[in-house]
Motif scaffolding. Structure first.
Motif, PDB file in Angstrom:
ATOM      1  N   ILE A 132       0.831  -1.207   0.000  1.00 36.95           N
ATOM      2  CA  ILE A 132       0.000   0.000   0.000  1.00 36.95           C
ATOM      3  C   ILE A 132       0.862   1.253   0.000  1.00 36.95           C
ATOM      4  O   ILE A 132       0.606   2.197  -0.750  1.00 36.95           O
ATOM      5  CB  ILE A 132      -0.946  -0.006   1.220  1.00 36.95           C
ATOM      6  N   VAL A 133       1.900   1.261   0.822  1.00 36.88           N
ATOM      7  CA  VAL A 133       2.729   2.461   0.898  1.00 36.88           C
ATOM      8  C   VAL A 133       3.478   2.678  -0.414  1.00 36.88           C
ATOM      9  O   VAL A 133       3.911   3.789  -0.714  1.00 36.88           O
ATOM     10  CB  VAL A 133       3.719   2.368   2.076  1.00 36.88           C
ATOM     11  N   GLU A 134       3.631   1.608  -1.196  1.00 36.52           N
ATOM     12  CA  GLU A 134       4.397   1.738  -2.437  1.00 36.52           C
ATOM     13  C   GLU A 134       3.519   2.058  -3.642  1.00 36.52           C
ATOM     14  O   GLU A 134       3.872   2.890  -4.472  1.00 36.52           O
ATOM     15  CB  GLU A 134       5.173   0.437  -2.698  1.00 36.52           C
ATOM     16  N   HIS A 135       2.374   1.388  -3.737  1.00 36.25           N
ATOM     17  CA  HIS A 135       1.543   1.570  -4.934  1.00 36.25           C
ATOM     18  C   HIS A 135       0.133   2.069  -4.649  1.00 36.25           C
ATOM     19  O   HIS A 135      -0.651   2.214  -5.571  1.00 36.25           O
ATOM     20  CB  HIS A 135       1.464   0.253  -5.716  1.00 36.25           C
ATOM     21  N   GLY A 136      -0.188   2.254  -3.395  1.00 38.52           N
ATOM     22  CA  GLY A 136      -1.519   2.740  -3.050  1.00 38.52           C
ATOM     23  C   GLY A 136      -2.511   1.615  -2.847  1.00 38.52           C
ATOM     24  O   GLY A 136      -2.354   0.513  -3.375  1.00 38.52           O
ATOM     25  N   LEU A 137      -3.547   1.900  -2.090  1.00 34.48           N
ATOM     26  CA  LEU A 137      -4.571   0.895  -1.811  1.00 34.48           C
ATOM     27  C   LEU A 137      -5.349   0.532  -3.065  1.00 34.48           C
ATOM     28  O   LEU A 137      -5.785  -0.599  -3.239  1.00 34.48           O
ATOM     29  CB  LEU A 137      -5.533   1.426  -0.743  1.00 34.48           C
ATOM     30  N   ASP A 138      -5.507   1.503  -3.943  1.00 33.30           N
ATOM     31  CA  ASP A 138      -6.273   1.273  -5.160  1.00 33.30           C
ATOM     32  C   ASP A 138      -5.676   0.154  -6.007  1.00 33.30           C
ATOM     33  O   ASP A 138      -6.394  -0.582  -6.662  1.00 33.30           O
ATOM     34  CB  ASP A 138      -6.333   2.562  -5.975  1.00 33.30           C
TER      35      ASP A 138
END
Lengths: 193, 193
Positions: free
Chosen positions: B22-28
């Motif tokens: 999540i911190v790298e590519h986002g929750l989406d």
DNA sequence: GGTTTTACATAACAGTCGTTATAAATAGCT
DNA sequence: AGCTATTTATAACGACTGTTATGTAAAACC
């Protein structure tokens, strides 16, 4: 009514619909089809007036930024260089302002993987600081704030606090009375009452 | 090694992987398949240890809350009732803290359409306020803060400011020096230096 | 040591997504 | 009036998505 169509007007209409959908169901639930249906069109409006969904959302983002800046300018016209009034105009205390914050928050997730969006958001933060700094300087000139106020530092603190306030107010409005909000801002300015 | 498997340990492993994604590519961009692959398993770990994706994310959220609270407790043990140190332990200044904030921000979008999540987030805000208020009261007892300090009001302001600080630091770390962060927190406490 | 429970893999399902190709309809222009 | 450029609708495509049904292997239990 084909042919003579104001593209910006169509894009703004789409942006308005998208905003209301985002504030209600979140960006995650926003699809091109839903936007088109809510706008009363087919999905062609999106594909015809925007290169893709990402461009549409960038437009919505900038639309919200412009509108919010306009609200601050309105407050400036109405109350003069009143820092509290200007920041209150920015906070999610009206349905429109709630919409603006809704997409800003939602796009914070995207910006972790979209350097262009991230850069633009950082730029907008600095713009906001400059805008607030200008209001502070105006307030100093009008004698509403003590001379010698460090406007840049104060603006930085105010924008940061506004950010935190906005998030909490957006999700728990009942927890924040108008007077409580004003107290927090006033404290930041240095006006202990 | 089937049969004797610590479920909580497996869930924590999944949560750790999900956080870093999540911190790298986002929750989406987070999918069940990606989490499973990054964890070195098939998609069955998710379906086997969580009812569905939403439950998985709720677990990740609570995992982050617990870890963050632990970091604050560690700071408390290390520095005593030092408000600045406790809040710095919470801010996204380390890779781990950045992960925690990443999912909190990402879930802000979900909470617009998920009343249960929204309620839990509001609860956590109040927990954070109580935690900070306790630190403040400890600081007063130790003479580090003036007697007569309104701990509830101060805690409310501090948590709100920490929220705003966290968002800005997360997306523009270069814009915030350690000293600048401390200055903002110190001002909030009332320690003008 | 066979049985059964649990852990995990594989794969298919049904649905939805953004995008695009095609077509119809409308109004301005000559 | 006919031509053309533009707007909008329809529909299909391919690529995912979360979820679930099925199968396999391994360890614990009697």
């Amino acid at each position: 009514m084909p042919r003579i169509v104001d593209h910006q007007q169509r894009r703004d209409a789409v942006a308005r619909v998208a905003l209301s959908l985002i504030v209600e169901h979140g960006l995650d639930a926003l699809t091109v089809r839903k936007v088109a249906r809510a706008a009363g069109f087919s999905t062609a409006i999106v594909s015809h007036y925007f290169a893709d969904k990402r461009q549409m959302l960038l437009y919505v983002y900038r639309f919200a930024v412009l509108r919010a800046a306009g609200q601050v300018r309105d407050a400036l016209d109405a109350h003069g260089h009143d820092v509290v009034a200007c920041l209150e105009a920015l906070l999610p205390l009206t349905p429109q302002s709630r919409e603006y914050w809704a997409i800003w928050l939602a796009l914070w997730d995207w910006s972790t993987s979209d350097p262009e969006l991230s850069a633009e958001q950082n730029l907008q933060v600095r713009n906001a600081r400059q805008m607030v700094a200008a209001v502070v300087e105006g307030a100093v000139a009008e004698g509403r704030l003590p001379a010698g106020t460090d406007s840049a530092m104060l603006a930085r603190r105010l924008v940061t606090m506004t950010n935190g306030l906005a998030v909490q107010i957006l999700f728990d409005p009942a927890d924040w009375s108008r007077e409580q909000i004003r107290d927090v801002i006033r404290y930041e300015i240095g006006l202990r009452s």
